[in-house]
Design an enzyme around this catalytic site. Structure first.
Site, PDB file in Angstrom:
ATOM      1  CB  CYS A   1      15.819 -11.976  -8.536  1.00  0.00           C
ATOM      2  SG  CYS A   1      14.043 -12.224  -8.494  1.00  0.00           S
TER       3      CYS A   1
ATOM      4  CG  ASN B   1      24.690 -13.807  -2.268  1.00  0.00           C
ATOM      5  OD1 ASN B   1      25.435 -14.772  -2.124  1.00  0.00           O
ATOM      6  ND2 ASN B   1      24.539 -12.875  -1.322  1.00  0.00           N
TER       7      ASN B   1
ATOM      8  CD  GLU C   1      12.315 -18.550  -5.286  1.00  0.00           C
ATOM      9  OE1 GLU C   1      12.994 -18.340  -6.299  1.00  0.00           O
ATOM     10  OE2 GLU C   1      11.161 -19.010  -5.309  1.00  0.00           O
TER      11      GLU C   1
HETATM   12  P1  NAD Z   1      21.097 -10.105   1.642  1.00  0.00           P
HETATM   13  O1  NAD Z   1      22.469  -9.505   1.717  1.00  0.00           O
HETATM   14  O2  NAD Z   1      19.960  -9.443   2.322  1.00  0.00           O
HETATM   15  O3  NAD Z   1      21.218 -11.592   2.151  1.00  0.00           O
HETATM   16  C1  NAD Z   1      20.077 -12.404   2.271  1.00  0.00           C
HETATM   17  C2  NAD Z   1      20.021 -13.027   3.651  1.00  0.00           C
HETATM   18  O4  NAD Z   1      21.152 -13.863   3.844  1.00  0.00           O
HETATM   19  C3  NAD Z   1      20.011 -11.992   4.780  1.00  0.00           C
HETATM   20  O5  NAD Z   1      18.937 -12.266   5.637  1.00  0.00           O
HETATM   21  C4  NAD Z   1      21.375 -12.202   5.468  1.00  0.00           C
HETATM   22  O6  NAD Z   1      21.295 -12.051   6.862  1.00  0.00           O
HETATM   23  C5  NAD Z   1      21.737 -13.618   5.117  1.00  0.00           C
HETATM   24  N1  NAD Z   1      23.182 -13.816   5.008  1.00  0.00           N
HETATM   25  C6  NAD Z   1      24.070 -12.996   4.366  1.00  0.00           C
HETATM   26  N2  NAD Z   1      25.325 -13.503   4.461  1.00  0.00           N
HETATM   27  C7  NAD Z   1      25.217 -14.660   5.176  1.00  0.00           C
HETATM   28  C8  NAD Z   1      26.157 -15.654   5.616  1.00  0.00           C
HETATM   29  N3  NAD Z   1      27.449 -15.549   5.342  1.00  0.00           N
HETATM   30  N4  NAD Z   1      25.674 -16.708   6.314  1.00  0.00           N
HETATM   31  C9  NAD Z   1      24.357 -16.814   6.599  1.00  0.00           C
HETATM   32  N5  NAD Z   1      23.438 -15.900   6.226  1.00  0.00           N
HETATM   33  C10 NAD Z   1      23.849 -14.847   5.522  1.00  0.00           C
HETATM   34  O7  NAD Z   1      20.621 -10.280   0.135  1.00  0.00           O
HETATM   35  P2  NAD Z   1      21.469 -10.516  -1.199  1.00  0.00           P
HETATM   36  O8  NAD Z   1      22.066 -11.879  -1.175  1.00  0.00           O
HETATM   37  O9  NAD Z   1      22.302  -9.338  -1.547  1.00  0.00           O
HETATM   38  O10 NAD Z   1      20.202 -10.522  -2.200  1.00  0.00           O
HETATM   39  C11 NAD Z   1      20.319 -10.265  -3.544  1.00  0.00           C
HETATM   40  C12 NAD Z   1      20.305 -11.597  -4.323  1.00  0.00           C
HETATM   41  O11 NAD Z   1      19.040 -12.226  -4.126  1.00  0.00           O
HETATM   42  C13 NAD Z   1      20.437 -11.395  -5.816  1.00  0.00           C
HETATM   43  O12 NAD Z   1      21.301 -12.372  -6.311  1.00  0.00           O
HETATM   44  C14 NAD Z   1      19.012 -11.616  -6.335  1.00  0.00           C
HETATM   45  O13 NAD Z   1      18.956 -12.043  -7.653  1.00  0.00           O
HETATM   46  C15 NAD Z   1      18.507 -12.656  -5.370  1.00  0.00           C
HETATM   47  N6  NAD Z   1      17.044 -12.643  -5.292  1.00  0.00           N
HETATM   48  C16 NAD Z   1      16.355 -13.717  -5.768  1.00  0.00           C
HETATM   49  C17 NAD Z   1      14.962 -13.712  -5.749  1.00  0.00           C
HETATM   50  C18 NAD Z   1      14.176 -14.879  -6.283  1.00  0.00           C
HETATM   51  O14 NAD Z   1      12.986 -14.920  -6.029  1.00  0.00           O
HETATM   52  N7  NAD Z   1      14.774 -15.816  -6.994  1.00  0.00           N
HETATM   53  C19 NAD Z   1      14.281 -12.607  -5.226  1.00  0.00           C
HETATM   54  C20 NAD Z   1      15.017 -11.533  -4.738  1.00  0.00           C
HETATM   55  C21 NAD Z   1      16.400 -11.560  -4.770  1.00  0.00           C
END
Ligand code: NAD
Length: 443
Positions: free
Chosen positions: A244, A189, A210
């Protein structure tokens, strides 16, 4: 030394031996990675099933088949890509040899997300290995079972000194981010994306982010609404909306709203039966935190279809919301769940204005039989990718870059546009397990 520091030091030391640069070594690693997907397929499928209730065929279709294809492409092209490229010379250098030689950056950090845990973590790893880098791999802790399988299996197949896996949650990721890398590739995110960029800035490390955002979908009244809705239903509810580039919301004229609702309902029933809860092709929300986040978005909108839910099972039925206002909760952030709001607008002009008033979308969808409508969308909006008359499939085209533009979707550097209205495609046949039929768009 912390576990994270050790992993980075180990990858750095292995990189300095120079072995990751050797083409044969890179290809051997990629072949080993490919072997993992065939030999350990069942473990992969079982873990994703436990994490997201994805069907076996769903995981193959959306994750492993694409990765195997990517590996095959890279193996086939690597020699060409890695070769020095001669460039044009000027008068001063006419008798010199002038060329560009691709070089690995060094040690890369790959931070994965949970929604397509294999695809979003291994896809950048393939690129990192192919380019001759070492890589520290940090799977998302949110998909508990898959993270464990990655941690257990990757070291059995690929060079564990060059490509160590670090498991753990936020503190572990933060500790990794304090280390110095030569590139950081993060999927997730945008809030965390900002933290990644901040941490990277301390070492002037380049980043690829991403991210997500709200991807609009305009349905023109001049189109085959039944086919349009069938495709939107597939794009939206696949992986329970946790994609996403899922169409986030629909913009259409009030005169077709009821028809759109009826057609989406019909497709939901076709794909996921009368009771999606018991349908093996319908997924689950990843955890209760996300379940609560999504359910809270329903507060101030009218449910036109679906709405059933079960917190203990992280189940939310495919849901359609009607007459949604731009101020509604569901319109304030990326939904990332199976809610499909419909916002009535007066027509194409208003749709374009609506889209341009907001952050640039990662994906923008337009359904119409009129080429002029497509052209106006292309000319008058900006997005990471624009797809006419279908959803998601632009992601599958290897020859197109994938990424976004602007605040929510800073990804790669290029804007992709897929212009051709798609007629009958082979992918429709591929999707038969999801009860798709061969369909033809009549334009
Ligand atoms: P998530 O919660 O798995 O977080 C992603 C990573 O960030 C994890 O490995 C986690 O350990 C790390 N993380 C989380 N909080 C953190 C912090 N405070 N400090 C450092 N690292 C931290 O995944 P998510 O964010 O819920 O994923 C969903 C989002 O990803 C959606 O917004 C989706 O649209 C986006 N996404 C984008 C793509 C793309 O290709 N553009 C693909 C898939 C998902």
């Amino acid at each position: 030394m912390s576990r994270e520091q050790q992993a980075v030091a180990c990858a750095r030391k292995a990189f300095e031996t120079g072995r990751s640069k050797c083409l044969e070594h890179r290809i051997r690693q990629l072949k080993n990675l490919r072997r993992l997907f065939t030999e350990r397929q069942q473990e992969i499928l079982d873990a994703v099933k436990k994490d997201l209730n994805k069907s076996e065929v769903g995981t193959q279709l959306y994750e492993t088949v694409g990765l195997e294809g990517e590996i095959n492409l890279v193996i086939g092209k690597l020699k060409e890509w890695a070769a020095p490229r001669k460039v044009e010379k000027n008068l001063l250098t006419i008798s010199d040899t002038v060329y560009i030689k691709p070089e690995p950056l060094g040690v890369v950090l790959i931070i994965g997300a949970w929604n397509y845990p294999w695809a979003v973590t291994i896809q950048p790893l393939i690129g990192a290995i192919a380019a001759g880098n070492a890589a520290v791999i940090k799977p998302s802790e949110v998909c508990v079972h898959t993270a464990k399988v990655m941690e257990d299996l990757l070291p059995l197949y690929i060079d564990k000194e060059l490509y160590p896996v670090v498991s753990g949650g936020v503190p572990e990721t933060q500790e990794l981010l304090r280390q110095r890398f030569d590139h950081i590739f993060y999927t997730g995110n945008s809030m965390v994306g900002k933290l990644i960029m901040e941490a990277a800035a301390k070492h002037l490390t380049p980043v690829t982010l991403e991210l997500g955002g709200k991807s609009p979908c305009y349905i023109d009244k001049d189109c085959d609404i039944s086919i349009a809705c069938r495709r939107v239903t597939w794009g939206k509810y696949t992986n329970c909306g946790q994609t996403c580039i899922a169409p986030d919301y629909i913009l259409c004229e009030p005169s077709i709203q009821d028809r759109v609702i009826e057609e989406v309902k019909k497709s939901i029933k076709d794909f996921y039966t009368e009771n999606p809860k018991t349908c093996p092709d319908y997924g689950r929300i990843i955890n209760q935190r996300h379940f609560k986040r999504i359910m809270a978005m329903l507060d101030d909108s009218t449910v036109a279809a679906g709405g059933d839910n079960d917190e203990s099972d992280c189940y939310i039925a495919p849901t359609v919301l009607r007459d949604v206002k731009p101020e509604a909760k569901v319109m304030q952030e990326e939904i990332f769940g199976p809610l499909l709001p419909i916002l009535p607008i007066s027509g194409l002009d208003e749709a374009i204005k609506f889209i341009n008033k907001r952050e640039k979308p990662l994906a923008l969808y337009v359904f119409t039989a009129d080429d002029k409508v497509i052209k106006r969308m292309v000319d008058e909006t900006s997005s990471g990718g624009l797809l006419a008359n279908d959803c998601l499939v632009h992601y599958s085209v290897n020859s197109l870059p994938f990424g976004g533009v602007g605040e929510f979707t800073r990804g790669q550097i290029l804007t992709v546009r897929v212009l051709e209205p798609l007629k009958q495609r082979s992918l429709d046949t591929l999707l038969v397990p999801f009860q798709f039929e061969n369909v033809t768009v009549t334009l």
